[in-house]
Design a protein around this motif. Structure first.
Motif, mmCIF file in Angstrom:
data_model
loop_
_atom_site.group_PDB
_atom_site.id
_atom_site.type_symbol
_atom_site.label_atom_id
_atom_site.label_comp_id
_atom_site.label_asym_id
_atom_site.label_seq_id
_atom_site.Cartn_x
_atom_site.Cartn_y
_atom_site.Cartn_z
ATOM 1 N N SER A 168 17.828 42.599 21.483
ATOM 2 C CA SER A 168 18.322 41.230 21.350
ATOM 3 C C SER A 168 19.790 41.175 20.958
ATOM 4 O O SER A 168 20.391 40.097 20.964
ATOM 5 C CB SER A 168 17.484 40.464 20.331
ATOM 6 O OG SER A 168 17.508 41.139 19.095
ATOM 7 N N ASP A 169 20.378 42.345 20.583
ATOM 8 C CA ASP A 169 21.811 42.328 20.289
ATOM 9 C C ASP A 169 22.573 43.402 21.085
ATOM 10 O O ASP A 169 23.713 43.722 20.783
ATOM 11 C CB ASP A 169 22.074 42.503 18.790
ATOM 12 C CG ASP A 169 21.382 43.751 18.250
ATOM 13 O OD1 ASP A 169 20.756 44.470 19.063
ATOM 14 O OD2 ASP A 169 21.477 44.000 17.039
ATOM 15 N N GLY A 170 21.895 43.944 22.096
ATOM 16 C CA GLY A 170 22.536 44.985 22.889
ATOM 17 C C GLY A 170 23.080 44.449 24.199
ATOM 18 O O GLY A 170 23.087 43.241 24.442
ATOM 19 N N ILE A 171 23.583 45.362 25.003
ATOM 20 C CA ILE A 171 23.989 44.977 26.360
ATOM 21 C C ILE A 171 23.258 45.898 27.345
ATOM 22 O O ILE A 171 22.845 46.995 26.994
ATOM 23 C CB ILE A 171 25.519 45.076 26.566
ATOM 24 C CG1 ILE A 171 26.013 46.488 26.264
ATOM 25 C CG2 ILE A 171 26.256 44.052 25.731
ATOM 26 C CD1 ILE A 171 27.472 46.697 26.657
ATOM 27 N N GLY A 172 23.133 45.400 28.563
ATOM 28 C CA GLY A 172 22.477 46.212 29.583
ATOM 29 C C GLY A 172 21.178 45.599 30.068
ATOM 30 O O GLY A 172 20.977 44.384 29.981
ATOM 31 N N ALA A 173 20.298 46.479 30.566
ATOM 32 C CA ALA A 173 19.062 46.006 31.195
ATOM 33 C C ALA A 173 17.951 47.018 30.934
ATOM 34 O O ALA A 173 18.027 47.815 29.996
ATOM 35 C CB ALA A 173 19.299 45.804 32.690
ATOM 36 N N ALA B 175 23.598 39.102 25.240
ATOM 37 C CA ALA B 175 22.193 38.931 24.837
ATOM 38 C C ALA B 175 21.946 37.532 24.275
ATOM 39 O O ALA B 175 20.916 36.906 24.568
ATOM 40 C CB ALA B 175 21.824 39.990 23.796
ATOM 41 N N GLN B 176 22.879 37.038 23.470
ATOM 42 C CA GLN B 176 22.696 35.710 22.868
ATOM 43 C C GLN B 176 22.716 34.624 23.937
ATOM 44 O O GLN B 176 21.959 33.650 23.871
ATOM 45 C CB GLN B 176 23.778 35.446 21.813
ATOM 46 C CG GLN B 176 23.594 36.262 20.536
ATOM 47 C CD GLN B 176 22.204 36.088 19.918
ATOM 48 O OE1 GLN B 176 21.757 34.959 19.710
ATOM 49 N NE2 GLN B 176 21.510 37.189 19.660
ATOM 50 N N GLY B 177 23.616 34.795 24.910
ATOM 51 C CA GLY B 177 23.692 33.827 26.010
ATOM 52 C C GLY B 177 22.404 33.821 26.825
ATOM 53 O O GLY B 177 21.921 32.763 27.244
#
Lengths: 386, 210
Positions: B126-131, B86-88
């Motif tokens: 904003s700090d998770g993963i996925g879509a 998310a940060q990237g």
């Protein structure tokens, strides 16, 4: 090299700011938006001290060969007024070009004594009713001023004063003859002061209606041969016709270019297709105008889309070899895409400028510039760039 | 409530922008869900453009800035998948915006003031993963999702079962049957009132305030 251009009160453009011009600039936009006007502006500006004379050659009612001045025209406006925004000659034309580091302003106006209220009205169509009627378009004049931030780049004779020149002219005569309305061609003009100074930048304006004659092309090719620079010309021609073996200047009444395809007989270039003639004009102009400016209206004219990328590559190479700058207009999406593909990896050479309706003033035209990365994004999304 | 929809590929080419708010998304699923949320919230003046993928945003955004009407856009929103970083993704958005000389928000969900004002939404968070699938999954009926998971267990599917696959199976069992989230959003199958969409809802209201 031209870096930018501002246009005020010229033809349909009240104000246009072209913020960046590259070694190769493509101009796009819908019909009547002002692409040709931008080319003409550069042509006039590059002419510098000759701008007032050059403006005569750009009077649109007269620019198509074989077409008499439109008599109807003079009922509403005199032809020279079409050069001015809103057909109002009281608004002076200002062209501000940046050539390398220098900002140079060219102003063109009609002297006060020649403003419309002082000009006798032109012909009215109703007057041309018999073979005995004979009349002329009234004389007119332009005045030109050059303002410059650094006079050192002006020709020697102009360095020490603010340069002003006026040109008065009478374009042909129109009469009612045996075959209807006819024009005696030709422009007579007087210069004050009577001097013929060098242009600021050597330029060529190539349009579908205004190509070089066979003799001029032959002369240019001869110039290239004498300077051993015909190779680039040949390569450009082969970009659209790979079968070309040789190109020769032959004299048969008048000098002309002849082309041989795959060992066949030499044939006059004028017998070839439109695309061949277009490219011969471009290549001759670019290679014979080192460090100059080539302006091409409707560059894709007569050229098959599959040849466009090769043509742009040749133009790119020619621009690098000669230092010549090319500004070309097009309506063709294939032409824009081909240019992008030809200049990929060379981001500083190509720029696209699209003339479109302005966001802040919808009635005004804005010049929107696309560098190579932006152009890639636009093509990638099939945005309409034409 | 009309939402203007265009895409970087296909027939709905972006000719001009007449809406004061423009939202850029990665795919047709995101586009349909964002458009459905805009309609549900009765928000006026939105245009959602599908960038078709996560690549080439830099050049494409530069080009969009030159489309007729962009100069009148008041709020620009970027909706991007977090994927596994998310940060990237946020950093990539910041670079893209800076390259286009647009206002750059410090963090996701924040509105950077300017003309236009700009906000970035990273989904699912904003700090998770996925879509976008991870956003939708909590809105699905738990009992029916258990059936979906049993289905995969019955098939003895090995390895990690992707969220996208679970979503597709779930939607295939809905009425009307939906092949993807786009159809689900357009046919009203998605429960857009669910709290899982609150982040996107706030994002859209933030843009509306620009």
């Amino acid at each position: 090299m031209y870096k930018s251009l501002q246009i005020e009160n010229f033809r349909g453009l009240r104000h246009l700011d072209v913020p960046r011009l590259a070694p190769v600039t493509i101009l796009t936009g819908r019909n009547n938006v002002g692409k040709t006007t931008v080319l003409e502006s550069l042509f006039l500006h590059a002419g510098g001290p000759r701008a007032a004379q050059l403006l005569l050659t750009l009077l649109r009612p007269y620019r198509q060969p074989g077409v008499a001045p439109n008599i109807e025209f003079s009922r509403y406006a005199t032809p020279w007024e079409t050069a001015f925004y809103d057909r109002d000659p009281s608004k002076r034309i200002r062209l501000i070009g940046q050539i390398d580091r220098h900002k140079i302003t060219i102003e063109l106006s009609i002297p006060r004594e020649n403003l419309p209220s002082h000009i006798p009205s032109g012909l009215r169509s109703g007057e041309a009713t018999s073979a005995t009627t004979f009349a002329s378009v009234p004389a007119f004049s332009y005045e030109m001023r050059i303002l410059i931030d650094d006079k050192s780049i002006l020709p020697d004779e102009l360095k020490h004063r603010e340069y002003t020149q006026s040109v008065s002219a009478q374009i042909g005569q129109t009469f009612f003859g045996a075959s209807g309305l006819q024009q005696i061609a030709g422009v007579n003009f007087d210069l004050k002061p009577e001097e013929d100074s060098d242009a600021l930048v050597l330029s060529n304006f190539i349009s579908p209606q205004g190509r070089s004659s066979s003799v001029e092309l032959a002369q240019r090719y001869t110039n290239l041969r004498l300077r051993k620079r015909e190779g680039g010309f040949l390569n450009a021609m082969r970009a659209i016709e790979p079968a070309i073996d040789t190109i020769e200047v032959l004299f048969s009444g008048t000098p002309a270019l002849y082309v041989s395809l795959q060992g066949g007989p030499l044939l006059p270039l004028s017998a070839m297709g439109e695309g061949m003639i277009s490219v011969a004009n471009y290549a001759a102009a670019i290679f014979d105008t080192d460090g100059g400016l080539i302006l091409i209206d409707e560059v894709e004219n007569g050229i098959h889309y599959t040849a466009l990328e090769r043509l742009w590559r040749q133009i790119g190479q020619a621009v690098k070899d000669t230092g010549t700058q090319v500004v070309a207009s097009t309506h063709s999406y294939e032409c824009v895409r081909a240019a992008y593909q030809a200049f990929q990896g060379d981001p500083d050479t190509l720029q696209l400028v699209r003339l479109q309706q302005g966001d802040d003033a919808p009635a005004a035209v804005a010049a929107v510039d696309y560098d190579l990365e932006t152009l890639e994004g636009a093509l990638d999304m099939s945005l309409d760039l034409r | 409530m009309t939402v203007m929809l265009t895409a970087a590929e296909g027939r709905n080419v972006l000719d001009r922008i007449d809406s004061p708010r423009l939202v850029l998304v990665e795919g047709s699923d995101d586009q349909a869900i964002i458009a459905a949320l805009i309609r549900q919230e009765s928000l006026d003046g939105f245009h959602v453009h599908n960038m078709v993928g996560k690549d080439k945003w830099s050049g494409r955004l530069l080009a969009i800035c030159r489309v007729a009407g962009f100069g009148k856009v008041l709020g620009l929103g970027l909706v991007r998948d977090a994927d596994d970083d998310a940060q990237g993704t946020l950093a990539s958005c910041k670079t893209t915006l800076a390259r286009a000389r647009l206002p750059v928000p410090d963090m996701a969900g924040q509105l950077a003031e300017g003309r236009p004002s700009v906000a970035v939404a990273i989904v699912p968070t904003s700090d998770g993963i996925g879509a976008i699938e991870e956003v939708c999954l909590p809105s699905f009926d738990e009992g029916r999702m258990a059936c979906v998971d049993n289905y995969f267990a019955c098939l003895a599917t090995t390895g990690q079962i992707r969220t996208k696959a679970r979503v597709q199976v779930y939607l295939a069992g809905e009425s009307p049957q939906c092949r993807d989230l786009k159809v689900a959003a357009n046919s009203g199958v998605l429960n857009l009132a669910h709290g899982t969409f609150d982040g996107l809802r706030e994002f859209l209201h933030e843009l509306r305030s620009a």
